[in-house]
Design a protein around this motif. Structure first.
Motif, short mmCIF file in Angstrom:
data_model
loop_
_atom_site.label_atom_id
_atom_site.label_comp_id
_atom_site.label_asym_id
_atom_site.label_seq_id
_atom_site.Cartn_x
_atom_site.Cartn_y
_atom_site.Cartn_z
N GLU A 1 36.90 44.25 47.72
CA GLU A 1 37.00 45.68 47.46
C GLU A 1 37.84 46.53 48.44
OE1 GLU A 1 33.50 47.58 46.13
OE2 GLU A 1 33.16 46.45 44.25
N ILE A 2 37.13 46.46 49.81
CA ILE A 2 37.89 47.17 50.63
C ILE A 2 39.24 46.85 50.97
CG2 ILE A 2 37.78 47.87 53.19
CD1 ILE A 2 34.73 48.04 52.93
N PRO A 3 39.59 45.37 51.19
CA PRO A 3 40.95 45.04 51.28
C PRO A 3 41.70 45.55 50.00
CG PRO A 3 39.54 43.45 51.93
CD PRO A 3 38.66 44.33 51.12
N ALA A 4 41.37 45.51 49.03
CA ALA A 4 42.24 45.89 47.73
C ALA A 4 42.61 47.39 47.89
CB ALA A 4 41.47 45.49 46.31
N GLN A 5 41.33 48.12 48.11
CA GLN A 5 41.64 49.50 48.30
C GLN A 5 42.48 49.92 49.47
OE1 GLN A 5 40.54 52.15 46.15
NE2 GLN A 5 42.30 53.33 47.62
N THR A 6 42.50 49.22 50.58
CA THR A 6 43.15 49.34 51.64
C THR A 6 44.69 49.07 51.35
OG1 THR A 6 41.47 48.89 53.17
CG2 THR A 6 43.88 48.85 54.11
N MET A 7 45.05 47.85 50.50
CA MET A 7 46.34 47.37 50.25
C MET A 7 47.09 48.65 49.12
SD MET A 7 48.54 45.30 50.41
CE MET A 7 49.98 45.91 50.41
N ARG B 1 50.69 40.31 47.20
CA ARG B 1 50.57 39.05 46.43
C ARG B 1 49.38 38.28 47.04
NH1 ARG B 1 55.09 37.67 46.24
NH2 ARG B 1 55.14 36.05 47.61
N LYS B 2 49.85 38.17 48.52
CA LYS B 2 48.74 37.39 49.25
C LYS B 2 47.29 37.93 49.35
CE LYS B 2 51.57 34.21 50.54
NZ LYS B 2 51.42 33.00 50.35
N VAL B 3 47.19 39.42 49.09
CA VAL B 3 46.01 39.79 49.32
C VAL B 3 45.26 39.63 47.78
CG1 VAL B 3 44.56 42.11 49.29
CG2 VAL B 3 46.34 41.77 50.87
N ALA B 4 45.74 39.80 46.81
CA ALA B 4 45.59 39.57 45.59
C ALA B 4 44.96 38.06 45.56
CB ALA B 4 46.39 39.66 44.48
N GLU B 5 45.73 37.08 46.08
CA GLU B 5 45.46 35.42 46.19
C GLU B 5 44.08 35.46 46.75
OE1 GLU B 5 48.62 33.48 47.71
OE2 GLU B 5 50.07 33.72 45.85
N GLN B 6 43.97 36.07 47.91
CA GLN B 6 42.80 35.86 48.59
C GLN B 6 41.48 36.10 47.66
OE1 GLN B 6 42.18 34.56 51.77
NE2 GLN B 6 44.12 33.95 51.93
N ALA B 7 41.59 37.40 47.28
CA ALA B 7 40.63 37.91 46.02
C ALA B 7 40.33 36.71 45.28
CB ALA B 7 40.83 39.20 45.62
N GLY B 8 41.36 36.42 44.64
CA GLY B 8 41.17 35.28 43.60
C GLY B 8 40.54 34.14 44.23
N ASP B 9 41.09 33.56 45.26
CA ASP B 9 40.11 32.41 45.87
C ASP B 9 38.76 32.49 46.19
OD1 ASP B 9 43.03 31.25 45.80
OD2 ASP B 9 43.38 31.43 47.81
N HIS B 10 38.69 33.72 46.74
CA HIS B 10 37.16 34.34 47.03
C HIS B 10 36.21 34.12 45.71
CE1 HIS B 10 33.98 36.34 49.07
NE2 HIS B 10 33.63 36.83 48.11
N ARG B 11 36.70 34.64 44.68
CA ARG B 11 36.07 34.53 43.36
C ARG B 11 35.86 33.08 42.91
NH1 ARG B 11 39.45 37.42 40.99
NH2 ARG B 11 38.57 39.50 41.32
#
Length: 214
Positions: free
Chosen positions: A42-48, A162-172
């Motif tokens: 959540e925080i990385p996504a909001q920061t992005m 795109r990389k931030v979104a990929e990190q979130a997807g990988d985490h999930r």
């Protein structure tokens, strides 16, 4: 003499223990995931999102200045650029995996800031006046420099996003696969122990019947 029975109690205990342990581990994992979700996603996504907003402001401001000559656009650009750079620093700390991309975006943003500064201090106007570009047919050198810097910034931000979104997807995906694997393993153990217990129970019954017929 009756033959000894093979009790099914240890199998039932193993089965119950497996279910209890699996449930406890799954609940602990889920609670930990809920705690980490804010920090890792959540925080990385909001920061992005904040970075993207500030970058767009920093990109638009110098072009507004060229069109209007309004000095307030200079302050807006400098503020947006500083906040974007600070956000990139935070994002790199939160997600070390994208540090190379945050560094590339910072570099592109600094080039844009330098190109914008040439407008604020008048160097761009002097350079344009001394150049031999045809005003009617071509962009001035200062605007070409801004366009190149803008394209570089937008490209870097797009890759970073795109990389931030990929990190979130990988985490999930990692956590979902982990929970699925955990419950699958528990189900396999449950079925194996259940089948074993049933077979042992049937064998015991057959043994009793055989002993009675002796």
């Amino acid at each position: 003499m009756p033959r000894p029975e093979r009790t099914i109690t240890p199998i039932l205990i193993a089965q119950a223990t497996t279910l209890v342990l699996t449930t406890a581990i799954a609940l602990t994992w889920t609670m930990s995931e809920l705690r980490n979700w804010r920090t890792d996603v959540e925080i990385p996504a909001q920061t992005m999102r904040d970075i993207e907003s500030n970058v767009q402001e920093a990109v638009i401001a110098p072009f507004n200045y060229v069109g209007t000559g309004n000095p307030s656009t200079m302050l807006a650009s400098q503020k947006a650029s500083a906040e974007a750079l600070a956000g990139l620093q935070v994002l790199g700390t939160l997600l070390p995996e994208v540090e190379s991309h945050t560094a590339a975006t910072r570099s592109a943003l600094e080039v844009l800031a330098d190109a914008s500064a040439r407008l604020w201090d008048g160097h761009a106007t002097i350079a344009d006046a001394q150049s031999d570009f045809q005003r009617e047919a071509n962009l001035s050198p200062s605007i070409e420099l801004l366009e190149e810097a803008k394209a570089d910034v937008n490209r870097s931000v797009s890759i970073l996003s795109r990389k931030v979104a990929e990190q979130a997807g990988d985490h999930r995906a990692f956590n979902q696969l982990g929970l699925v694997g955990l419950w699958t393993g528990a189900l396999v153990i449950y079925l194996l122990t259940g089948i074993t217990a049933r077979r042992r129970f049937i064998q015991n019954q057959l043994t009793k019947e055989a002993d009675l017929n002796l």
